[in-house]
Design a protein around this motif. Structure first.
Motif, PDB file in Angstrom:
ATOM      1  N   ASP A   9      71.344  27.344  64.871  1.00 56.07           N
ATOM      2  CA  ASP A   9      70.766  27.273  63.529  1.00 56.07           C
ATOM      3  C   ASP A   9      70.367  25.838  63.175  1.00 56.07           C
ATOM      4  O   ASP A   9      69.324  25.602  62.609  1.00 56.07           O
ATOM      5  CB  ASP A   9      71.755  27.800  62.484  1.00 56.07           C
ATOM      6  N   TRP A  10      71.243  24.912  63.554  1.00 58.94           N
ATOM      7  CA  TRP A  10      70.916  23.513  63.229  1.00 58.94           C
ATOM      8  C   TRP A  10      69.685  23.061  63.973  1.00 58.94           C
ATOM      9  O   TRP A  10      68.833  22.361  63.453  1.00 58.94           O
ATOM     10  CB  TRP A  10      72.110  22.598  63.576  1.00 58.94           C
ATOM     11  N   ILE A  11      69.622  23.477  65.249  1.00 55.56           N
ATOM     12  CA  ILE A  11      68.464  23.088  66.062  1.00 55.56           C
ATOM     13  C   ILE A  11      67.194  23.666  65.436  1.00 55.56           C
ATOM     14  O   ILE A  11      66.181  22.985  65.311  1.00 55.56           O
ATOM     15  CB  ILE A  11      68.655  23.536  67.535  1.00 55.56           C
ATOM     16  N   ALA A  12      67.286  24.902  64.986  1.00 54.30           N
ATOM     17  CA  ALA A  12      66.117  25.536  64.350  1.00 54.30           C
ATOM     18  C   ALA A  12      65.741  24.784  63.070  1.00 54.30           C
ATOM     19  O   ALA A  12      64.557  24.568  62.791  1.00 54.30           O
ATOM     20  CB  ALA A  12      66.420  26.994  64.039  1.00 54.30           C
ATOM     21  N   THR A  13      66.742  24.361  62.303  1.00 51.78           N
ATOM     22  CA  THR A  13      66.467  23.622  61.062  1.00 51.78           C
ATOM     23  C   THR A  13      65.770  22.298  61.380  1.00 51.78           C
ATOM     24  O   THR A  13      64.775  21.934  60.746  1.00 51.78           O
ATOM     25  CB  THR A  13      67.786  23.342  60.304  1.00 51.78           C
ATOM     26  N   ALA A  14      66.304  21.604  62.390  1.00 50.10           N
ATOM     27  CA  ALA A  14      65.710  20.315  62.765  1.00 50.10           C
ATOM     28  C   ALA A  14      64.276  20.517  63.244  1.00 50.10           C
ATOM     29  O   ALA A  14      63.369  19.767  62.886  1.00 50.10           O
ATOM     30  CB  ALA A  14      66.553  19.649  63.858  1.00 50.10           C
ATOM     31  N   ARG A  15      64.046  21.572  64.000  1.00 47.86           N
ATOM     32  CA  ARG A  15      62.699  21.852  64.510  1.00 47.86           C
ATOM     33  C   ARG A  15      61.741  22.153  63.344  1.00 47.86           C
ATOM     34  O   ARG A  15      60.607  21.677  63.311  1.00 47.86           O
ATOM     35  CB  ARG A  15      62.731  23.032  65.486  1.00 47.86           C
ATOM     36  N   THR A  16      62.240  22.931  62.391  1.00 49.66           N
ATOM     37  CA  THR A  16      61.419  23.277  61.221  1.00 49.66           C
ATOM     38  C   THR A  16      60.981  22.013  60.494  1.00 49.66           C
ATOM     39  O   THR A  16      59.816  21.859  60.123  1.00 49.66           O
ATOM     40  CB  THR A  16      62.228  24.191  60.265  1.00 49.66           C
ATOM     41  N   LEU A  17      61.931  21.094  60.316  1.00 47.48           N
ATOM     42  CA  LEU A  17      61.599  19.840  59.631  1.00 47.48           C
ATOM     43  C   LEU A  17      60.584  19.051  60.445  1.00 47.48           C
ATOM     44  O   LEU A  17      59.613  18.518  59.904  1.00 47.48           O
ATOM     45  CB  LEU A  17      62.868  19.000  59.434  1.00 47.48           C
ATOM     46  N   ASN A  18      60.809  19.006  61.746  1.00 49.07           N
ATOM     47  CA  ASN A  18      59.913  18.280  62.641  1.00 49.07           C
ATOM     48  C   ASN A  18      58.495  18.844  62.552  1.00 49.07           C
ATOM     49  O   ASN A  18      57.516  18.114  62.413  1.00 49.07           O
ATOM     50  CB  ASN A  18      60.491  18.398  64.061  1.00 49.07           C
ATOM     51  N   GLU A  19      58.387  20.165  62.539  1.00 47.64           N
ATOM     52  CA  GLU A  19      57.072  20.799  62.506  1.00 47.64           C
ATOM     53  C   GLU A  19      56.390  20.652  61.146  1.00 47.64           C
ATOM     54  O   GLU A  19      55.170  20.755  61.044  1.00 47.64           O
ATOM     55  CB  GLU A  19      57.202  22.292  62.848  1.00 47.64           C
ATOM     56  N   ALA A  20      57.197  20.411  60.119  1.00 49.94           N
ATOM     57  CA  ALA A  20      56.630  20.293  58.773  1.00 49.94           C
ATOM     58  C   ALA A  20      55.982  18.931  58.529  1.00 49.94           C
ATOM     59  O   ALA A  20      55.218  18.769  57.572  1.00 49.94           O
ATOM     60  CB  ALA A  20      57.717  20.549  57.728  1.00 49.94           C
ATOM     61  N   LEU A  21      56.279  17.948  59.405  1.00 54.37           N
ATOM     62  CA  LEU A  21      55.792  16.582  59.149  1.00 54.37           C
ATOM     63  C   LEU A  21      54.286  16.494  58.880  1.00 54.37           C
ATOM     64  O   LEU A  21      53.891  15.924  57.869  1.00 54.37           O
ATOM     65  CB  LEU A  21      56.211  15.635  60.294  1.00 54.37           C
ATOM     66  N   PRO A  22      53.422  17.079  59.723  1.00 51.96           N
ATOM     67  CA  PRO A  22      51.977  16.932  59.436  1.00 51.96           C
ATOM     68  C   PRO A  22      51.592  17.503  58.082  1.00 51.96           C
ATOM     69  O   PRO A  22      50.704  16.967  57.415  1.00 51.96           O
ATOM     70  CB  PRO A  22      51.293  17.712  60.558  1.00 51.96           C
ATOM     71  N   TYR A  23      52.254  18.577  57.671  1.00 49.53           N
ATOM     72  CA  TYR A  23      51.941  19.178  56.370  1.00 49.53           C
ATOM     73  C   TYR A  23      52.403  18.261  55.245  1.00 49.53           C
ATOM     74  O   TYR A  23      51.711  18.067  54.252  1.00 49.53           O
ATOM     75  CB  TYR A  23      52.614  20.551  56.236  1.00 49.53           C
ATOM     76  N   LEU A 272      57.247  26.611  49.668  1.00 46.79           N
ATOM     77  CA  LEU A 272      57.401  25.794  50.876  1.00 46.79           C
ATOM     78  C   LEU A 272      56.665  26.429  52.041  1.00 46.79           C
ATOM     79  O   LEU A 272      55.992  25.759  52.826  1.00 46.79           O
ATOM     80  CB  LEU A 272      58.882  25.640  51.251  1.00 46.79           C
ATOM     81  N   LEU A 273      56.792  27.739  52.128  1.00 50.54           N
ATOM     82  CA  LEU A 273      56.119  28.488  53.182  1.00 50.54           C
ATOM     83  C   LEU A 273      54.610  28.221  53.113  1.00 50.54           C
ATOM     84  O   LEU A 273      53.945  27.983  54.117  1.00 50.54           O
ATOM     85  CB  LEU A 273      56.407  29.970  52.944  1.00 50.54           C
ATOM     86  N   GLU A 274      54.089  28.228  51.904  1.00 50.85           N
ATOM     87  CA  GLU A 274      52.656  28.049  51.711  1.00 50.85           C
ATOM     88  C   GLU A 274      52.210  26.621  52.047  1.00 50.85           C
ATOM     89  O   GLU A 274      51.208  26.414  52.712  1.00 50.85           O
ATOM     90  CB  GLU A 274      52.287  28.405  50.270  1.00 50.85           C
ATOM     91  N   LEU A 275      52.966  25.649  51.558  1.00 47.99           N
ATOM     92  CA  LEU A 275      52.509  24.260  51.699  1.00 47.99           C
ATOM     93  C   LEU A 275      52.850  23.647  53.050  1.00 47.99           C
ATOM     94  O   LEU A 275      52.061  22.886  53.589  1.00 47.99           O
ATOM     95  CB  LEU A 275      53.115  23.381  50.600  1.00 47.99           C
ATOM     96  N   PHE A 276      54.033  23.968  53.574  1.00 51.24           N
ATOM     97  CA  PHE A 276      54.546  23.190  54.700  1.00 51.24           C
ATOM     98  C   PHE A 276      54.637  23.939  56.019  1.00 51.24           C
ATOM     99  O   PHE A 276      55.234  23.442  56.967  1.00 51.24           O
ATOM    100  CB  PHE A 276      55.913  22.590  54.343  1.00 51.24           C
ATOM    101  N   THR A 277      54.085  25.142  56.071  1.00 51.26           N
ATOM    102  CA  THR A 277      54.052  25.857  57.346  1.00 51.26           C
ATOM    103  C   THR A 277      52.660  26.450  57.534  1.00 51.26           C
ATOM    104  O   THR A 277      51.860  26.490  56.607  1.00 51.26           O
ATOM    105  CB  THR A 277      55.078  27.020  57.413  1.00 51.26           C
ATOM    106  N   GLU A 278      52.452  26.945  58.738  1.00 50.05           N
ATOM    107  CA  GLU A 278      51.174  27.563  59.034  1.00 50.05           C
ATOM    108  C   GLU A 278      51.090  28.948  58.408  1.00 50.05           C
ATOM    109  O   GLU A 278      50.031  29.533  58.275  1.00 50.05           O
ATOM    110  CB  GLU A 278      51.085  27.706  60.558  1.00 50.05           C
ATOM    111  N   HIS A 279      52.266  29.469  58.076  1.00 49.43           N
ATOM    112  CA  HIS A 279      52.388  30.858  57.634  1.00 49.43           C
ATOM    113  C   HIS A 279      52.398  30.932  56.117  1.00 49.43           C
ATOM    114  O   HIS A 279      53.391  30.612  55.496  1.00 49.43           O
ATOM    115  CB  HIS A 279      53.714  31.390  58.199  1.00 49.43           C
ATOM    116  N   GLY A 280      51.295  31.327  55.490  1.00 49.99           N
ATOM    117  CA  GLY A 280      51.298  31.459  54.034  1.00 49.99           C
ATOM    118  C   GLY A 280      52.018  32.722  53.602  1.00 49.99           C
ATOM    119  O   GLY A 280      52.598  33.421  54.413  1.00 49.99           O
ATOM    120  N   ALA A 281      51.962  32.999  52.302  1.00 50.14           N
ATOM    121  CA  ALA A 281      52.625  34.206  51.805  1.00 50.14           C
ATOM    122  C   ALA A 281      51.793  34.821  50.697  1.00 50.14           C
ATOM    123  O   ALA A 281      52.311  35.187  49.655  1.00 50.14           O
ATOM    124  CB  ALA A 281      54.022  33.860  51.309  1.00 50.14           C
TER     125      ALA A 281
END
Ligand code: X2W
Length: 287
Positions: A9-23, A272-281
């Motif tokens: 779970d922590w690794i997934a959280t860290a990855r999520t943050l990492n992937e959010a950087l460009p956004y 957050l989903l809308e702004l910081f990921t590729e996946h909108g809602a």
């Protein structure tokens, strides 16, 4: 086993943050107006989650403005006071007694609940209505509706002043008129659209309790142009309660908002989903 799961779970959280950087980089300094409707507010937990998303936006350099509704809360209070509620074309018929209740409920109970939720999550929020610093000046929208306002003048400097101070403005859709002592009830979507237009916001997020704009097959359309929206409206595919939202979206885009998203507020962390990921809602509208 438990330890391993936690690590994952922590690794997934860290990855999520990492992937959010460009956004996050893309939205630094951006103005994002969020309409938070009464139906999207939910219980205290949902409110806290919403507040946390807004505080996080601010933390990463976005300038969020929350414009709220509160229709269901107004209905409850009118019922307690034995005042009848009536709607014409989605807007509340607002006589003198009703506008007093609208102002009390929106600028009091609802506005302060949101301000408090943001403060509880470690942000700084200041609540104001359209009356404060003449933020929203209205004229009567339609004689049939009584004290329902159509914004004619926006003075958004106060919002920019709050941004510079690191404060999140929380706006109740109650406005002043051009005559002294007038009070107007403004539809929450209309107020959010007018503010977003005056700020030439990067995004207007209309949080609601439906999954988005649906096509004739009943599927959510994730991206569309204003032309698509006009076509779907004239074909009768966009109808009912969605019309005020799409009309608000088209007007906001005409006024210079870069994109409007009709967003499913029931999805956890929808903003957050809308702004910081590729996946909108929901459904994104832009030229
Ligand atoms: C709305 C203002 C609140 C609102 C009303 O009196 O209900 C008009 O209809 P929601 O929760 O976003 O629906 N005003 C003119 O817009 O609330």
């Amino acid at each position: 086993m438990k330890q391993q799961k936690m690590n994952r779970d922590w690794i997934a959280t860290a990855r999520t943050l990492n992937e959010a950087l460009p956004y996050m980089q893309r939205y630094t300094g951006a103005v994002v107006v969020v309409k938070f409707g009464g139906n999207a507010m939910g219980d205290d937990e949902a409110m806290a989650e919403f507040a946390r998303d807004i505080v996080l936006m601010r933390q990463v350099g976005v300038n969020p403005v929350v414009v709220h509704g509160g229709g269901p809360m107004i209905n409850d209070m009118l019922k307690r006071l034995n005042i009848e509620s009536r709607f014409v074309r989605g807007k509340r018929v607002t006589d003198k007694a009703t506008v007093e209740v609208v102002e009390m409920v929106l600028t009091g109970l609802v506005n302060k609940r949101i301000v408090q939720a943001i403060m509880d999550e470690g942000g700084r929020a200041v609540g104001l209505s359209g009356k404060d610093d003449d933020l929203i000046v209205c004229e009567a929208d339609d004689p049939e509706l009584g004290f329902v306002g159509r914004p004619t003048e926006l003075n958004v400097q106060v919002l920019r002043d709050l941004f510079s101070a690191g404060i999140i403005p929380v706006v109740a859709p109650v406005a002043t008129g051009t005559e002294a002592t007038e009070t107007y009830n403004v539809n929450g979507d209309t107020a959010a659209g007018a503010i977003a237009g005056a700020l030439k916001a990067d995004r207007l997020l209309l949080l609601t309790d439906v999954s988005g704009v649906k096509n004739a097959e009943g599927e959510v359309v994730t991206a569309m142009t204003p032309e698509d929206v006009r076509q779907m409206t004239s074909d009768g595919v966009i109808a009912g309660g969605m019309i005020p939202k799409t009309e608000t979206a088209l007007k906001a885009i005409e006024e210079g908002v870069r994109a409007v998203v009709i967003l499913d507020g029931r999805v956890p962390n929808a903003c957050l989903l809308e702004l910081f990921t590729e996946h909108g809602a929901g459904s994104l509208i832009r030229s």
